[in-house]
Scaffold this motif. Structure first.
Motif, PDB file in Angstrom:
ATOM      1  N   UNK A  65      -1.526   4.000   8.413  1.00 48.49           N
ATOM      2  CA  UNK A  65      -1.996   2.637   8.486  1.00 48.49           C
ATOM      3  C   UNK A  65      -2.979   2.292   7.719  1.00 48.49           C
ATOM      4  N   UNK A  66      -3.218   0.963   7.477  1.00 53.87           N
ATOM      5  CA  UNK A  66      -3.877   0.255   6.419  1.00 53.87           C
ATOM      6  C   UNK A  66      -4.950  -0.624   7.237  1.00 53.87           C
ATOM      7  N   UNK A  67      -6.531  -0.710   6.819  1.00 52.86           N
ATOM      8  CA  UNK A  67      -7.190  -1.727   7.764  1.00 52.86           C
ATOM      9  C   UNK A  67      -8.135  -2.234   6.753  1.00 52.86           C
ATOM     10  N   UNK A  68      -8.183  -3.501   6.746  1.00 48.98           N
ATOM     11  CA  UNK A  68      -9.160  -4.490   5.883  1.00 48.98           C
ATOM     12  C   UNK A  68     -10.523  -4.067   6.358  1.00 48.98           C
ATOM     13  N   UNK A  69     -11.543  -4.115   5.571  1.00 50.26           N
ATOM     14  CA  UNK A  69     -12.851  -3.880   5.832  1.00 50.26           C
ATOM     15  C   UNK A  69     -13.675  -5.023   5.593  1.00 50.26           C
ATOM     16  N   UNK A  70     -14.377  -5.790   6.645  1.00 54.17           N
ATOM     17  CA  UNK A  70     -14.541  -7.202   6.368  1.00 54.17           C
ATOM     18  C   UNK A  70     -16.088  -7.284   5.809  1.00 54.17           C
ATOM     19  N   UNK A 124       0.897  -1.159  -0.001  1.00 51.05           N
ATOM     20  CA  UNK A 124      -0.060  -0.176  -0.123  1.00 51.05           C
ATOM     21  C   UNK A 124       0.882   1.396   0.148  1.00 51.05           C
ATOM     22  N   UNK A 125       1.997   1.479   0.820  1.00 54.25           N
ATOM     23  CA  UNK A 125       2.907   2.231   0.806  1.00 54.25           C
ATOM     24  C   UNK A 125       3.440   2.824  -0.471  1.00 54.25           C
ATOM     25  N   UNK A 126       4.010   1.543  -1.131  1.00 60.62           N
ATOM     26  CA  UNK A 126       4.335   1.901  -2.613  1.00 60.62           C
ATOM     27  C   UNK A 126       3.429   2.481  -3.428  1.00 60.62           C
ATOM     28  N   UNK A 127       2.172   1.971  -3.441  1.00 56.23           N
ATOM     29  CA  UNK A 127       0.932   2.301  -4.222  1.00 56.23           C
ATOM     30  C   UNK A 127       0.815   3.815  -4.065  1.00 56.23           C
ATOM     31  N   UNK A 128       0.770   4.296  -2.939  1.00 59.84           N
ATOM     32  CA  UNK A 128       0.537   5.619  -2.358  1.00 59.84           C
ATOM     33  C   UNK A 128       1.593   6.502  -3.147  1.00 59.84           C
ATOM     34  N   UNK A 129       2.668   5.845  -3.413  1.00 64.51           N
ATOM     35  CA  UNK A 129       3.662   7.011  -4.031  1.00 64.51           C
ATOM     36  C   UNK A 129       3.197   7.604  -5.221  1.00 64.51           C
TER      37      UNK A 129
END
Length: 319
Positions: free
Chosen positions: A26-31, A12-17
């Motif tokens: 932070x990243x949190x999966x939504x169930x 996710x950090x790389x994608x945000x670049x």
């Protein structure tokens, strides 16, 4: 929203670049959800939603991006997707198409009050007024042209009474809409149930999940809303919610005479649309993941009620 494809913080950090969105905190999966993998992403600058598309026709995703961009430009409360440094919104992540959205405020209304109904009606009327000029095209995938062939797949699972009801309804729709002049057309949400909206108190924070979005009869969209937002469990219309939604809607986009005439039939047809689609999920095409399908009985009940009683009078536009 759900998580079927896990992502690491590093991914996710790389994608945000690629975006001007800040650095990952932070990243949190939504169930909860049924189709796509969804994550809440917090950066040092904002709250975002990251969606990976697991199912569906991926070649249609550019239509949804263009529609959301268009509605966002017209100040509708929708999650306009983030575009990267090159102006591109749609990317690939973990081998799946991916979009990044702002996280809109609010929660789904379980029992919407009248102020929330008015806010929803006003926003949908605004959306339909501007969406008539949206240049994109995606034919409605759940209109009468879909109902006619697909209903044959569920008939064997129905009682004789329900078989006759479904077939008689389709015959009635075909006869009615074959001679009706074309209704006003535009871009639709296509699935604007309560759980596809977010409210912060009485304020509409967002209309979300446009992945049934298409172009077609604007009245089709409005009938879906009334059958969910203004309907009791026994299928009866709630007079106050009905008047609140439709009065606020018509203040933005008054229904023309053909739409007013077609209103009872459209309420019936959209009820059958959801009865049939839910029957298909239960009996013919179960979800790919371990998820509980929606109960088809709710929309059978609504359809029978719409057959039994004429809809309430259409209210005048509210101020």
């Amino acid at each position: 929203m759900a998580v079927f494809t896990p992502l690491s913080d590093a991914q996710v950090a790389t994608f945000l670049e690629r975006f001007d969105a800040g650095s990952l905190v932070a990243v949190e999966g939504v169930p909860a959800g049924t189709e796509n993998s969804t994550f809440f992403v917090t950066t040092d600058r904002q709250e975002l939603v990251l969606t990976l598309f697991e199912q569906g026709e991926h070649e249609e995703l550019p239509f949804f991006v263009e529609l959301l961009d268009y509605l966002d430009e017209h100040r509708l409360p929708v999650p306009g997707p983030l575009h990267d440094h090159e102006g591109v919104a749609l990317h690939s992540l973990a081998g799946k198409p991916a979009l990044l959205f702002p996280r809109l405020p609010g929660r789904h209304p379980h029992t919407p009050n009248l102020a929330q109904c008015r806010a929803l009606g006003e926003a949908l009327g605004h959306m339909h007024r501007v969406s008539q000029h949206f240049p994109g095209q995606r034919p409605n995938p759940r209109d009468l042209h879909w109902l006619k062939p697909m209903h044959h797949k569920v008939l064997a699972y129905l009682s004789h009474e329900d078989q006759l009801m479904m077939m008689d309804e389709l015959e009635a729709y075909e006869g009615y809409f074959a001679v009706l002049p074309e209704l006003p057309q535009g871009a639709l949400h296509g699935d604007l149930f309560r759980d596809n909206t977010l409210f912060d108190g009485d304020r509409l924070g967002g209309m979300i999940d446009f992945y049934n979005g298409c172009t077609g009869d604007l009245l089709f969209d409005l009938a879906i809303v009334i059958n969910d937002w203004a309907t009791h469990e026994d299928g009866r219309l709630d007079a106050e919610r009905y008047a609140a939604i439709l009065g606020a809607y018509q203040a933005r986009r008054p229904l023309d005479l053909n739409e007013q005439d077609a209103w009872p039939m459209m309420l019936r047809m959209t009820a059958l649309r959801y009865w049939l689609s839910r029957l298909l999920v239960v009996y013919v095409d179960p979800p790919a993941h371990d998820l509980t399908p929606h109960d088809p009985e709710r929309f059978r009940t609504i359809l029978k009620q719409r057959q039994a009683e004429a809809p309430l009078p259409l209210p005048a536009a509210s101020a």
